[in-house]
Design an enzyme around this catalytic site. Sequence first.
Site, PDB file in Angstrom:
ATOM      1  N   ARG A   1      -9.969 -11.586  47.125  1.00 59.80           N
ATOM      2  CA  ARG A   1      -8.508 -11.497  47.228  1.00 59.80           C
ATOM      3  C   ARG A   1      -7.854 -12.460  46.233  1.00 59.80           C
ATOM      4  O   ARG A   1      -8.502 -13.294  45.636  1.00 59.80           O
ATOM      5  CB  ARG A   1      -8.043 -11.816  48.656  1.00 59.80           C
TER       6      ARG A   1
ATOM      7  N   ARG B   1     -14.503 -14.416  49.399  1.00 60.91           N
ATOM      8  CA  ARG B   1     -14.404 -14.701  50.826  1.00 60.91           C
ATOM      9  C   ARG B   1     -15.567 -14.086  51.594  1.00 60.91           C
ATOM     10  O   ARG B   1     -16.133 -13.083  51.170  1.00 60.91           O
ATOM     11  CB  ARG B   1     -13.090 -14.143  51.385  1.00 60.91           C
TER      12      ARG B   1
ATOM     13  N   ASP C   1      -7.866 -14.848  55.541  1.00 62.55           N
ATOM     14  CA  ASP C   1      -7.635 -16.097  54.823  1.00 62.55           C
ATOM     15  C   ASP C   1      -8.585 -17.208  55.267  1.00 62.55           C
ATOM     16  O   ASP C   1      -9.021 -18.032  54.461  1.00 62.55           O
ATOM     17  CB  ASP C   1      -6.189 -16.574  55.042  1.00 62.55           C
TER      18      ASP C   1
ATOM     19  N   TYR D   1       5.159 -23.572  46.949  1.00 58.41           N
ATOM     20  CA  TYR D   1       6.117 -23.523  48.061  1.00 58.41           C
ATOM     21  C   TYR D   1       5.589 -24.406  49.182  1.00 58.41           C
ATOM     22  O   TYR D   1       4.377 -24.623  49.316  1.00 58.41           O
ATOM     23  CB  TYR D   1       6.349 -22.090  48.563  1.00 58.41           C
TER      24      TYR D   1
ATOM     25  N   TYR E   1       6.292 -25.431  53.491  1.00 58.58           N
ATOM     26  CA  TYR E   1       6.980 -25.235  54.772  1.00 58.58           C
ATOM     27  C   TYR E   1       7.472 -26.602  55.243  1.00 58.58           C
ATOM     28  O   TYR E   1       6.678 -27.448  55.659  1.00 58.58           O
ATOM     29  CB  TYR E   1       6.037 -24.620  55.797  1.00 58.58           C
TER      30      TYR E   1
ATOM     31  N   GLU F   1       5.726 -17.670  48.071  1.00 61.04           N
ATOM     32  CA  GLU F   1       4.911 -17.513  46.868  1.00 61.04           C
ATOM     33  C   GLU F   1       5.797 -17.111  45.695  1.00 61.04           C
ATOM     34  O   GLU F   1       6.623 -16.208  45.815  1.00 61.04           O
ATOM     35  CB  GLU F   1       3.846 -16.440  47.094  1.00 61.04           C
TER      36      GLU F   1
ATOM     37  N   ARG G   1       8.734 -14.544  46.704  1.00 61.43           N
ATOM     38  CA  ARG G   1       8.589 -13.734  47.914  1.00 61.43           C
ATOM     39  C   ARG G   1       9.544 -14.255  48.982  1.00 61.43           C
ATOM     40  O   ARG G   1       9.816 -15.458  49.061  1.00 61.43           O
ATOM     41  CB  ARG G   1       7.144 -13.840  48.405  1.00 61.43           C
TER      42      ARG G   1
ATOM     43  N   ARG H   1       2.817  -2.184  51.981  1.00 60.23           N
ATOM     44  CA  ARG H   1       2.303  -2.620  50.687  1.00 60.23           C
ATOM     45  C   ARG H   1       1.638  -1.423  49.987  1.00 60.23           C
ATOM     46  O   ARG H   1       0.412  -1.269  50.013  1.00 60.23           O
ATOM     47  CB  ARG H   1       1.305  -3.762  50.873  1.00 60.23           C
TER      48      ARG H   1
ATOM     49  N   TYR I   1      -1.206  -7.990  46.053  1.00 59.95           N
ATOM     50  CA  TYR I   1      -0.909  -9.024  45.069  1.00 59.95           C
ATOM     51  C   TYR I   1      -1.260  -8.555  43.655  1.00 59.95           C
ATOM     52  O   TYR I   1      -2.201  -7.782  43.453  1.00 59.95           O
ATOM     53  CB  TYR I   1      -1.707 -10.292  45.373  1.00 59.95           C
TER      54      TYR I   1
ATOM     55  N   GLU J   1      -4.562  -6.149  43.456  1.00 62.83           N
ATOM     56  CA  GLU J   1      -5.347  -5.766  44.629  1.00 62.83           C
ATOM     57  C   GLU J   1      -5.080  -4.304  44.961  1.00 62.83           C
ATOM     58  O   GLU J   1      -3.923  -3.883  45.045  1.00 62.83           O
ATOM     59  CB  GLU J   1      -4.970  -6.639  45.826  1.00 62.83           C
TER      60      GLU J   1
END
EC number: 3.2.1.18
Length: 379
Positions: free
Chosen positions: A21, A41, A46, A179, A181, A218, A237, A303, A333, A354
């Site tokens: 990914r 992965r 994730d 970015y 939070y 992102e 995003r 998507r 992505y 992707e």
Amino acid sequence: MATCPVLQKETLFRTGVHAYRIPALLYLKKQKTLLAFAEKRASKTDEHAELIVLRRGSYNEATNRVKWQPEEVVTQAQLEGHRSMNPCPLYDKQTKTLFLFFIAVPGRVSEHHQLHTKVNVTRLCCVSSTDHGRTWSPIQDLTETTIGSTHQEWATFAVGPGHCLQLRNPAGSLLVPAYAYRKLHPAQKPTPFAFCFISLDHGHTWKLGNFVAENSLECQVAEVGTGAQRMVYLNARSFLGARVQAQSPNDGLDFQDNRVVSKLVEPPHGCHGSVVAFHNPISKPHALDTWLLYTHPTDSRNRTNLGVYLNQMPLDPTAWSEPTLLAMGICAYSDLQNMGQGPDGSPQFGCLYESGNYEEIIFLIFTLKQAFPTVFDAQ
């Protein structure tokens, strides 16, 4: 919606024993080399990210095709006990140094867990190369020196993903889009804000730029010229049903004129998109020096259907074209690179994206004239 013919289309990473990914693409113009990065992965989630892998491509101008070498692991890009995520390549043309930024997250700790507990365990990391990615330096953990105590004011953060930017200013400033939070109120959920990590000394030291408006995640940045004035354009995003943009008059330190870009739709939870600047190929009175190209899924519900959009007035959020389809079906992505002039005389671009239900990461090449023929018909 028109479909764009392409010069080359090839699968670079295919899910099997491992999943792949988060594509990132870098074109080294003088070497005519493409570097395609991705996360490797254990599964598609994730929390099962492990390593960053790389495939090197040699571009042949005579055939307009790229020949790709086998996958290799960027072995230095690992912090012990952590998984490596969000590859962000950056090439300093002045020092001929290639940087690979990424985040390192301990064990199987998820972004959701950090947002819920408001405990930030993500690290900012980097490796570098002076031989175009054949060998890499030991890992640098830049968290303390770059973020410092601010790290605890965030629930979590990430870089990119995808390509970064070197500015054309005297310092050759380096920008890594990111970015965070932020924990603004104890009773509220952490809120995402985009910003840039900035270096004015070719990557020896880094500082934090100031935040864009809230609900920006992102992101990618591009440098646009409006006559003698340069601006850093940021496209991010969001959860607002459309992308958000902002512009910086001071090389990525401060962003202003935050706008929702209604023409660039987002699916319900948003999706990463890519933006690159390129020289205006058409000489017209009052035309701007720089245009923008952007790739992203075109459906506001899912998507699906990867599109490419053109903006001939880069700072005007209403000036984006309707999309031309690059790929039908499920997609997510993507990362774009400007590859110079194509065989039809118009600018040429590489795109790494992707495809399917995260089954493949595909590379393709197309020209501006293939994607937007009417722009040239009007000449």
